[in-house]
Design a protein around this motif. Structure first.
Motif, PDB file in Angstrom:
ATOM      1  N   ALA A 175       0.818  -1.215   0.000  1.00  0.00           N
ATOM      2  CA  ALA A 175       0.000   0.000   0.000  1.00  0.00           C
ATOM      3  C   ALA A 175       0.852   1.265   0.000  1.00  0.00           C
ATOM      4  O   ALA A 175       0.342   2.342   0.259  1.00  0.00           O
ATOM      5  N   GLY A 176       2.149   1.138  -0.256  1.00  0.00           N
ATOM      6  CA  GLY A 176       3.000   2.313  -0.334  1.00  0.00           C
ATOM      7  C   GLY A 176       4.258   2.180   0.497  1.00  0.00           C
ATOM      8  O   GLY A 176       4.560   1.106   1.036  1.00  0.00           O
ATOM      9  N   GLU A 177       4.991   3.274   0.586  1.00  0.00           N
ATOM     10  CA  GLU A 177       6.240   3.311   1.350  1.00  0.00           C
ATOM     11  C   GLU A 177       6.273   4.562   2.205  1.00  0.00           C
ATOM     12  O   GLU A 177       5.705   5.588   1.831  1.00  0.00           O
ATOM     13  N   GLU A 178       6.931   4.447   3.355  1.00  0.00           N
ATOM     14  CA  GLU A 178       7.133   5.575   4.260  1.00  0.00           C
ATOM     15  C   GLU A 178       8.562   5.502   4.762  1.00  0.00           C
ATOM     16  O   GLU A 178       8.907   4.554   5.459  1.00  0.00           O
ATOM     17  N   GLU A 179       9.363   6.462   4.397  1.00  0.00           N
ATOM     18  CA  GLU A 179      10.770   6.492   4.785  1.00  0.00           C
ATOM     19  C   GLU A 179      11.421   5.155   4.455  1.00  0.00           C
ATOM     20  O   GLU A 179      11.519   4.790   3.293  1.00  0.00           O
ATOM     21  N   ASP A 180      11.825   4.378   5.452  1.00  0.00           N
ATOM     22  CA  ASP A 180      12.508   3.110   5.186  1.00  0.00           C
ATOM     23  C   ASP A 180      11.580   1.904   5.359  1.00  0.00           C
ATOM     24  O   ASP A 180      12.036   0.778   5.503  1.00  0.00           O
ATOM     25  N   GLN A 181      10.268   2.137   5.341  1.00  0.00           N
ATOM     26  CA  GLN A 181       9.307   1.052   5.557  1.00  0.00           C
ATOM     27  C   GLN A 181       8.380   0.862   4.370  1.00  0.00           C
ATOM     28  O   GLN A 181       8.023   1.816   3.690  1.00  0.00           O
ATOM     29  N   ARG A 182       7.996  -0.378   4.176  1.00  0.00           N
ATOM     30  CA  ARG A 182       6.954  -0.689   3.201  1.00  0.00           C
ATOM     31  C   ARG A 182       5.662  -0.880   3.986  1.00  0.00           C
ATOM     32  O   ARG A 182       5.647  -1.548   5.013  1.00  0.00           O
ATOM     33  N   VAL A 183       4.609  -0.285   3.486  1.00  0.00           N
ATOM     34  CA  VAL A 183       3.309  -0.364   4.149  1.00  0.00           C
ATOM     35  C   VAL A 183       2.475  -1.420   3.443  1.00  0.00           C
ATOM     36  O   VAL A 183       2.341  -1.413   2.220  1.00  0.00           O
ATOM     37  N   LEU A 184       1.927  -2.337   4.239  1.00  0.00           N
ATOM     38  CA  LEU A 184       1.102  -3.420   3.713  1.00  0.00           C
ATOM     39  C   LEU A 184      -0.293  -3.311   4.319  1.00  0.00           C
ATOM     40  O   LEU A 184      -0.435  -2.982   5.494  1.00  0.00           O
ATOM     41  N   ARG A 185      -1.295  -3.608   3.530  1.00  0.00           N
ATOM     42  CA  ARG A 185      -2.685  -3.480   3.988  1.00  0.00           C
ATOM     43  C   ARG A 185      -3.444  -4.771   3.725  1.00  0.00           C
ATOM     44  O   ARG A 185      -3.262  -5.417   2.699  1.00  0.00           O
ATOM     45  N   TYR A 186      -4.291  -5.130   4.692  1.00  0.00           N
ATOM     46  CA  TYR A 186      -5.172  -6.281   4.533  1.00  0.00           C
ATOM     47  C   TYR A 186      -6.612  -5.791   4.726  1.00  0.00           C
ATOM     48  O   TYR A 186      -6.933  -5.196   5.758  1.00  0.00           O
ATOM     49  N   ALA A 187      -7.458  -6.030   3.725  1.00  0.00           N
ATOM     50  CA  ALA A 187      -8.867  -5.641   3.810  1.00  0.00           C
ATOM     51  C   ALA A 187      -9.634  -6.752   4.525  1.00  0.00           C
ATOM     52  O   ALA A 187      -9.701  -7.882   4.049  1.00  0.00           O
TER      53      ALA A 187
END
Length: 196
Positions: A140-152
């Motif tokens: 679901a995107g990136e923030e600084e040094d992190q990958r953002v993951l989303r579960y619906a």
């Protein structure tokens, strides 16, 4: 035969959970540079257990891993959107402990009518990224040094105005979900006296 239990935690689990968490602190796999003091950690468990949820997986009554929810840091007042964190003892990894914890937490969240859950994974933490993608999370995107993951999530009652707290989930629903989760752990060939 090893007995597997996946269950809600209480403050008495604090010391054993802190032992699991401490090796992660200060690494790409944890959100803080050092593990908190025990009393602060117990207060953290007390704060979040009843409103959001903490779960523990045990093998023959020995803690093997735990997970918990926190508020969505970008929408802390959105009660239907939360963040998920997971920690498994290194010597218990790749045996379904993480899958079992995620399974029970997902069932609790859906029964409690939450709508989405996020995981934030450091770019260097490939094992965690692979795990979350295997569990059905989507990038679901990136923030600084992190990958953002989303579960619906699929809430049991999508029109509810507030989520149901984990400890108010129907006990029969909870117990059935616990049994399913425990069945996901591969304890075959494990001798807990050798690993704990």
């Amino acid at each position: 035969m090893v007995r597997v239990a996946v269950r809600r935690v209480n403050e008495w689990d604090g010391p054993s959970m802190l032992k699991i968490y401490t090796p992660y602190a200060g690494t790409a796999a944890a959100p803080e540079p050092q593990a908190p003091e025990l009393q602060a950690y117990i207060q953290r468990i007390d704060q979040y257990t009843y409103g959001l949820g903490w779960l523990l997986c045990e093998l023959d009554c020995h803690p093997a891993g735990f997970c918990h929810l926190t508020e969505n840091r970008h929408a802390p007042k959105d009660l239907f959107s939360v963040e998920f964190q997971l920690y498994v003892r290194e010597d218990c990894q790749r045996r379904g402990v993480g899958r079992a914890l995620w399974s029970l937490m997902r069932d609790i969240m859906e029964e409690g009518n939450r709508r989405e859950v996020f995981a934030r994974v450091h770019r260097e933490n490939q094992k965690a990224l692979d795990f979350f993608l295997a569990m059905g999370f989507q990038e679901a995107g990136e923030e600084e040094d992190q990958r953002v993951l989303r579960y619906a999530l699929t809430p049991a009652s999508p029109s509810e105005e507030r989520p149901t707290k984990p400890y108010l989930i129907d006990k029969f629903v909870y117990e059935a979900a616990r049994e399913r989760a425990a069945g996901l752990v591969d304890a075959e060939g494990l001798e807990t006296e050798k690993i704990f």
